[in-house]
Design a protein around this motif. Structure first.
Motif, PDB file in Angstrom:
ATOM      1  N   GLU A  73       0.790  -1.237   0.000  1.00 42.27           N
ATOM      2  CA  GLU A  73       0.000   0.000   0.000  1.00 42.27           C
ATOM      3  C   GLU A  73       0.818   1.280   0.000  1.00 42.27           C
ATOM      4  O   GLU A  73       0.294   2.345  -0.331  1.00 42.27           O
ATOM      5  CB  GLU A  73      -0.927   0.018   1.219  1.00 42.27           C
ATOM      6  N   LEU A  74       2.089   1.198   0.372  1.00 41.16           N
ATOM      7  CA  LEU A  74       2.889   2.406   0.582  1.00 41.16           C
ATOM      8  C   LEU A  74       4.267   2.329  -0.063  1.00 41.16           C
ATOM      9  O   LEU A  74       4.862   1.248  -0.144  1.00 41.16           O
ATOM     10  CB  LEU A  74       3.130   2.638   2.074  1.00 41.16           C
ATOM     11  N   LEU A  75       4.767   3.493  -0.454  1.00 48.73           N
ATOM     12  CA  LEU A  75       6.181   3.692  -0.725  1.00 48.73           C
ATOM     13  C   LEU A  75       6.674   4.563   0.425  1.00 48.73           C
ATOM     14  O   LEU A  75       6.165   5.669   0.647  1.00 48.73           O
ATOM     15  CB  LEU A  75       6.407   4.400  -2.060  1.00 48.73           C
ATOM     16  N   ILE A  76       7.639   4.057   1.165  1.00 46.31           N
ATOM     17  CA  ILE A  76       8.206   4.772   2.307  1.00 46.31           C
ATOM     18  C   ILE A  76       9.593   5.227   1.892  1.00 46.31           C
ATOM     19  O   ILE A  76      10.398   4.418   1.423  1.00 46.31           O
ATOM     20  CB  ILE A  76       8.305   3.862   3.547  1.00 46.31           C
ATOM     21  N   LEU A  98       0.347   4.191  -2.582  1.00 50.81           N
ATOM     22  CA  LEU A  98       0.622   3.759  -3.948  1.00 50.81           C
ATOM     23  C   LEU A  98      -0.483   4.125  -4.925  1.00 50.81           C
ATOM     24  O   LEU A  98      -0.207   4.392  -6.096  1.00 50.81           O
ATOM     25  CB  LEU A  98       0.886   2.246  -3.989  1.00 50.81           C
ATOM     26  N   ASP A  99      -1.734   4.161  -4.449  1.00 56.64           N
ATOM     27  CA  ASP A  99      -2.821   4.497  -5.374  1.00 56.64           C
ATOM     28  C   ASP A  99      -2.802   5.974  -5.762  1.00 56.64           C
ATOM     29  O   ASP A  99      -3.544   6.392  -6.648  1.00 56.64           O
ATOM     30  CB  ASP A  99      -4.180   4.095  -4.806  1.00 56.64           C
ATOM     31  N   GLN A 100      -1.937   6.775  -5.137  1.00 55.72           N
ATOM     32  CA  GLN A 100      -1.806   8.187  -5.471  1.00 55.72           C
ATOM     33  C   GLN A 100      -0.457   8.511  -6.102  1.00 55.72           C
ATOM     34  O   GLN A 100      -0.190   9.660  -6.449  1.00 55.72           O
ATOM     35  CB  GLN A 100      -1.992   9.037  -4.220  1.00 55.72           C
ATOM     36  N   VAL A 101       0.394   7.506  -6.264  1.00 55.44           N
ATOM     37  CA  VAL A 101       1.734   7.724  -6.809  1.00 55.44           C
ATOM     38  C   VAL A 101       1.672   7.761  -8.329  1.00 55.44           C
ATOM     39  O   VAL A 101       1.014   6.939  -8.952  1.00 55.44           O
ATOM     40  CB  VAL A 101       2.701   6.613  -6.337  1.00 55.44           C
ATOM     41  N   GLY A 102       2.356   8.720  -8.896  1.00 53.44           N
ATOM     42  CA  GLY A 102       2.527   8.793 -10.343  1.00 53.44           C
ATOM     43  C   GLY A 102       3.980   8.531 -10.679  1.00 53.44           C
ATOM     44  O   GLY A 102       4.879   9.102 -10.083  1.00 53.44           O
ATOM     45  N   LEU A 103       4.203   7.613 -11.606  1.00 57.00           N
ATOM     46  CA  LEU A 103       5.553   7.318 -12.083  1.00 57.00           C
ATOM     47  C   LEU A 103       5.648   7.728 -13.539  1.00 57.00           C
ATOM     48  O   LEU A 103       4.691   7.581 -14.288  1.00 57.00           O
ATOM     49  CB  LEU A 103       5.864   5.824 -11.964  1.00 57.00           C
ATOM     50  N   ASP A 153      10.896  -2.116 -11.084  1.00 57.37           N
ATOM     51  CA  ASP A 153       9.859  -3.017 -11.610  1.00 57.37           C
ATOM     52  C   ASP A 153       8.823  -3.348 -10.539  1.00 57.37           C
ATOM     53  O   ASP A 153       7.621  -3.356 -10.812  1.00 57.37           O
ATOM     54  CB  ASP A 153      10.487  -4.310 -12.153  1.00 57.37           C
ATOM     55  N   ALA A 154       9.287  -3.621  -9.313  1.00 57.68           N
ATOM     56  CA  ALA A 154       8.363  -3.933  -8.213  1.00 57.68           C
ATOM     57  C   ALA A 154       7.495  -2.718  -7.889  1.00 57.68           C
ATOM     58  O   ALA A 154       6.288  -2.859  -7.646  1.00 57.68           O
ATOM     59  CB  ALA A 154       9.140  -4.383  -6.977  1.00 57.68           C
ATOM     60  N   LEU A 155       8.077  -1.532  -7.892  1.00 57.84           N
ATOM     61  CA  LEU A 155       7.325  -0.311  -7.616  1.00 57.84           C
ATOM     62  C   LEU A 155       6.272  -0.068  -8.699  1.00 57.84           C
ATOM     63  O   LEU A 155       5.113   0.220  -8.397  1.00 57.84           O
ATOM     64  CB  LEU A 155       8.274   0.892  -7.512  1.00 57.84           C
ATOM     65  N   THR A 156       6.656  -0.226  -9.946  1.00 55.24           N
ATOM     66  CA  THR A 156       5.717  -0.035 -11.057  1.00 55.24           C
ATOM     67  C   THR A 156       4.555  -1.012 -10.950  1.00 55.24           C
ATOM     68  O   THR A 156       3.387  -0.628 -11.084  1.00 55.24           O
ATOM     69  CB  THR A 156       6.441  -0.201 -12.406  1.00 55.24           C
ATOM     70  N   ALA A 157       4.851  -2.285 -10.681  1.00 53.41           N
ATOM     71  CA  ALA A 157       3.798  -3.300 -10.550  1.00 53.41           C
ATOM     72  C   ALA A 157       2.897  -3.001  -9.347  1.00 53.41           C
ATOM     73  O   ALA A 157       1.667  -3.142  -9.434  1.00 53.41           O
ATOM     74  CB  ALA A 157       4.425  -4.684 -10.410  1.00 53.41           C
ATOM     75  N   ALA A 158       3.476  -2.575  -8.235  1.00 54.27           N
ATOM     76  CA  ALA A 158       2.687  -2.276  -7.040  1.00 54.27           C
ATOM     77  C   ALA A 158       1.785  -1.067  -7.262  1.00 54.27           C
ATOM     78  O   ALA A 158       0.627  -1.058  -6.818  1.00 54.27           O
ATOM     79  CB  ALA A 158       3.607  -2.029  -5.841  1.00 54.27           C
ATOM     80  N   VAL A 159       2.276  -0.044  -7.957  1.00 56.67           N
ATOM     81  CA  VAL A 159       1.452   1.132  -8.262  1.00 56.67           C
ATOM     82  C   VAL A 159       0.291   0.728  -9.166  1.00 56.67           C
ATOM     83  O   VAL A 159      -0.863   1.112  -8.938  1.00 56.67           O
ATOM     84  CB  VAL A 159       2.302   2.256  -8.902  1.00 56.67           C
ATOM     85  N   GLU A 160       0.571  -0.089 -10.187  1.00 57.50           N
ATOM     86  CA  GLU A 160      -0.499  -0.547 -11.073  1.00 57.50           C
ATOM     87  C   GLU A 160      -1.530  -1.378 -10.312  1.00 57.50           C
ATOM     88  O   GLU A 160      -2.726  -1.221 -10.497  1.00 57.50           O
ATOM     89  CB  GLU A 160       0.088  -1.362 -12.225  1.00 57.50           C
ATOM     90  N   GLN A 161      -1.061  -2.259  -9.431  1.00 57.00           N
ATOM     91  CA  GLN A 161      -1.962  -3.103  -8.640  1.00 57.00           C
ATOM     92  C   GLN A 161      -2.825  -2.268  -7.687  1.00 57.00           C
ATOM     93  O   GLN A 161      -4.009  -2.551  -7.498  1.00 57.00           O
ATOM     94  CB  GLN A 161      -1.175  -4.146  -7.845  1.00 57.00           C
ATOM     95  N   ALA A 162      -2.240  -1.221  -7.113  1.00 56.02           N
ATOM     96  CA  ALA A 162      -2.977  -0.377  -6.165  1.00 56.02           C
ATOM     97  C   ALA A 162      -4.108   0.389  -6.854  1.00 56.02           C
ATOM     98  O   ALA A 162      -5.078   0.767  -6.205  1.00 56.02           O
ATOM     99  CB  ALA A 162      -2.020   0.595  -5.479  1.00 56.02           C
ATOM    100  N   ARG A 163      -3.985   0.604  -8.132  1.00 57.10           N
ATOM    101  CA  ARG A 163      -5.006   1.355  -8.879  1.00 57.10           C
ATOM    102  C   ARG A 163      -6.131   0.481  -9.384  1.00 57.10           C
ATOM    103  O   ARG A 163      -7.118   0.997  -9.906  1.00 57.10           O
ATOM    104  CB  ARG A 163      -4.365   2.086 -10.044  1.00 57.10           C
ATOM    105  N   VAL A 164      -6.002  -0.826  -9.258  1.00 60.59           N
ATOM    106  CA  VAL A 164      -7.043  -1.748  -9.745  1.00 60.59           C
ATOM    107  C   VAL A 164      -8.214  -1.782  -8.789  1.00 60.59           C
ATOM    108  O   VAL A 164      -8.161  -1.634  -7.642  1.00 60.59           O
ATOM    109  CB  VAL A 164      -6.457  -3.170  -9.918  1.00 60.59           C
TER     110      VAL A 164
END
Length: 164
Positions: A73-76, A98-103, A153-164
């Motif tokens: 849920e978070l990037l710390i 993560l659901d508010q993070v833009g990459l 890659d893990a961050l990108t996947a986690a951000v995408e997953q959080a938006r689903v």
């Protein structure tokens, strides 16, 4: 500024100095979070040392450490100038949902412009950190290392997953 040495490598929660782990926990509590450290799935530490030429007294060096910890849920992101967060008055931690993070998409025109401005030395993250008042883009420093690409890659996947 003189020479700059930048190193990045993967870490796990147990690699955090005890004062840093407690600092992250305390800052999380202050923002209404339960201890986020047990949920960390990926971590990356970047250490930067800069050597400055001084006109008197010889050269000096500055050391900066940035730890990026990823949970579902978070990037710390923890920043400090020493191994001990208790002795660094400038130490800070930001929690990004993560659901508010833009990459920046690596293939986009915007990414190409960002790479020209900061070539392979940062991960640009746009977010409003918990407790923050406005959305901003943070350039998280990195070195070129296989661990960096795995974290990205893990961050990108986690951000995408959080938006689903």
């Amino acid at each position: 500024m003189g020479a700059r040495n930048l190193m990045s490598h993967a870490i796990v929660v147990d690699d955090l100095p005890p004062s840093v782990a407690e600092f992250v926990r305390g800052e999380g509590r202050a923002r209404g979070l339960m201890d986020p450290l047990p949920a960390v799935t990926h971590g990356l530490r970047t250490e930067e040392e800069t050597m400055n030429r001084e006109s008197r007294g010889g050269p000096t060096s500055d050391r900066f450490v940035v730890e990026m910890l990823l949970t579902p849920e978070l990037l710390i992101v923890a920043h400090r100038q020493s191994d001990d967060a208790e002795t660094d008055p400038g130490a800070r931690v930001r929690f990004h949902r993560l659901d508010q993070v833009g990459l920046v998409d690596a293939g986009s025109e915007k990414a190409a412009t960002a790479r020209l401005a900061m070539p392979a030395k940062s991960i640009p993250v746009t977010s409003t950190p918990l407790g923050g008042a406005k959305r901003a883009t943070y350039q998280l420093p990195i070195a070129i290392d296989p661990d960096v690409q795995r974290f990205r890659d893990a961050l990108t996947a986690a951000v995408e997953q959080a938006r689903v």
